[in-house]
Design a protein around this motif. Structure first.
Motif, mmCIF file in Angstrom:
data_model
loop_
_atom_site.group_PDB
_atom_site.id
_atom_site.type_symbol
_atom_site.label_atom_id
_atom_site.label_comp_id
_atom_site.label_asym_id
_atom_site.label_seq_id
_atom_site.Cartn_x
_atom_site.Cartn_y
_atom_site.Cartn_z
ATOM 1 N N ARG A 9 0.821 -1.204 0.000
ATOM 2 C CA ARG A 9 0.000 0.000 0.000
ATOM 3 C C ARG A 9 0.854 1.252 0.000
ATOM 4 N N PHE A 33 -5.679 -3.018 -15.849
ATOM 5 C CA PHE A 33 -5.144 -1.704 -16.189
ATOM 6 C C PHE A 33 -4.210 -1.232 -15.080
ATOM 7 N N TYR A 35 -2.619 2.409 -13.758
ATOM 8 C CA TYR A 35 -2.704 3.858 -13.851
ATOM 9 C C TYR A 35 -1.696 4.484 -12.882
ATOM 10 N N PHE A 91 -2.379 2.896 -9.423
ATOM 11 C CA PHE A 91 -3.607 2.120 -9.272
ATOM 12 C C PHE A 91 -3.636 0.988 -10.280
ATOM 13 N N GLN A 102 -14.704 -0.310 -14.908
ATOM 14 C CA GLN A 102 -13.443 -0.714 -14.294
ATOM 15 C C GLN A 102 -13.580 -0.600 -12.786
ATOM 16 N N TYR A 103 -12.951 -1.534 -12.092
ATOM 17 C CA TYR A 103 -12.966 -1.551 -10.638
ATOM 18 C C TYR A 103 -11.532 -1.371 -10.157
ATOM 19 N N PHE A 104 -11.359 -0.364 -9.323
ATOM 20 C CA PHE A 104 -10.021 0.038 -8.921
ATOM 21 C C PHE A 104 -9.610 -0.567 -7.590
ATOM 22 N N GLY A 105 -8.320 -0.829 -7.482
ATOM 23 C CA GLY A 105 -7.735 -1.191 -6.208
ATOM 24 C C GLY A 105 -7.490 0.047 -5.370
ATOM 25 N N PRO A 106 -6.995 -0.138 -4.149
ATOM 26 C CA PRO A 106 -6.785 1.000 -3.242
ATOM 27 C C PRO A 106 -5.550 1.824 -3.583
ATOM 28 N N TYR B 35 -17.294 8.161 -11.241
ATOM 29 C CA TYR B 35 -16.505 7.585 -10.165
ATOM 30 C C TYR B 35 -16.286 8.638 -9.085
ATOM 31 N N GLY B 42 -8.864 4.679 -3.648
ATOM 32 C CA GLY B 42 -8.971 4.468 -5.085
ATOM 33 C C GLY B 42 -10.277 5.033 -5.624
ATOM 34 N N LEU B 43 -10.468 4.907 -6.921
ATOM 35 C CA LEU B 43 -11.707 5.372 -7.540
ATOM 36 C C LEU B 43 -12.805 4.335 -7.323
ATOM 37 N N LEU B 100 -11.311 2.962 -20.765
ATOM 38 C CA LEU B 100 -12.146 4.124 -20.516
ATOM 39 C C LEU B 100 -11.315 5.394 -20.681
#
Lengths: 113, 112
Positions: A9, A33, A35, A91, A102-106, B35, B42-43, B100
């Motif tokens: 983290r 992905f 980022y 990310f 899209q689902y993001f990690g922390p 978002y 995060g998002l 996206l």
């Protein structure tokens, strides 16, 4: 489902050191992905994979950055050697594809001294 | 090329409605997303709208889509201090990929 998992983290390292960031996507998602987010440049797409294959790496800043996805449940982003300007939040996100969300990690907060 | 534009900052009082606006360029986008990013996180996917819809309501959130003007908005009713965050809109790059295109984000400040 636990969502997208990233480790570590937080990472603090010295300039010139190798940094490896890790990501476990949501099970069943075909897209992954990476980022980078900074105050100056906002959210930047670095690279993305479909079914473990890199599709577009045009966002990777330079040869010091590399990413791999050896299997459907694991990906790494490596920076070697690291520089202070690489300091950012990185990310990982996954998606089922087909225009799906899209689902993001922390995120991993990286500081290079 | 594809581009998504948002205003950078919005300040409202607690209890008021917030409206965050977004314009996009790709008329073939199939989905448009909102978002939310809280500090240090995060998002988080808030809501989305399919391109053949004009409006979608989800509790305090209302999404309006004007395809002719390529304009998307997110209305938050009865804004709370917990709504303070950065809000990103995003459009699908292509239905054939998961990519996206994100806007630069709007910082919402909610004053008590």
């Amino acid at each position: 489902d636990a969502g997208v998992i990233q480790s570590p983290r937080h990472e603090v390292t010295e300039m010139g050191q190798e940094v490896t960031l890790r990501c476990k996507p949501i099970s069943g998602h075909d897209y992954l992905f990476w980022y980078r987010q900074t105050m100056m440049r906002g959210l930047e797409l670095l690279i993305y994979f479909n079914n473990n294959v890199p599709i577009d790496d045009s966002g990777m800043p330079e040869d010091r950055f590399s990413a791999k996805m050896p299997n459907a449940s694991f990906s790494t982003l490596k920076i070697q050697p690291s520089e202070p300007r690489d300091s950012a939040v990185y990310f990982c996100a996954s998606s089922p594809g087909g225009g799906g969300a899209q689902y993001f990690g922390p995120g991993t907060r990286l500081l290079v001294l | 090329g594809e581009d998504v534009e948002q205003s950078l900052f919005l300040s409202v009082r607690e209890g008021d409605s917030s409206v965050i606006n977004c314009t996009y360029t790709d008329s073939s986008s199939t989905y448009l997303y909102w978002y939310k990013q809280e500090p240090g996180a995060g998002l988080q996917l808030l809501t989305y709208i399919f391109s053949n819809m004009d409006m979608k309501q989800d509790q305090r959130l209302t999404v309006l889509l004007n395809k002719k003007d390529k304009h998307l908005s997110l209305r938050i009713a009865d804004t709370q201090t917990g709504d303070s965050a950065i809000y990103f809109c995003a459009e699908t790059f292509s239905s054939n990929t998961g990519k996206l295109i994100f806007g630069q984000g709007t910082t919402l400040q909610v004053k008590p």
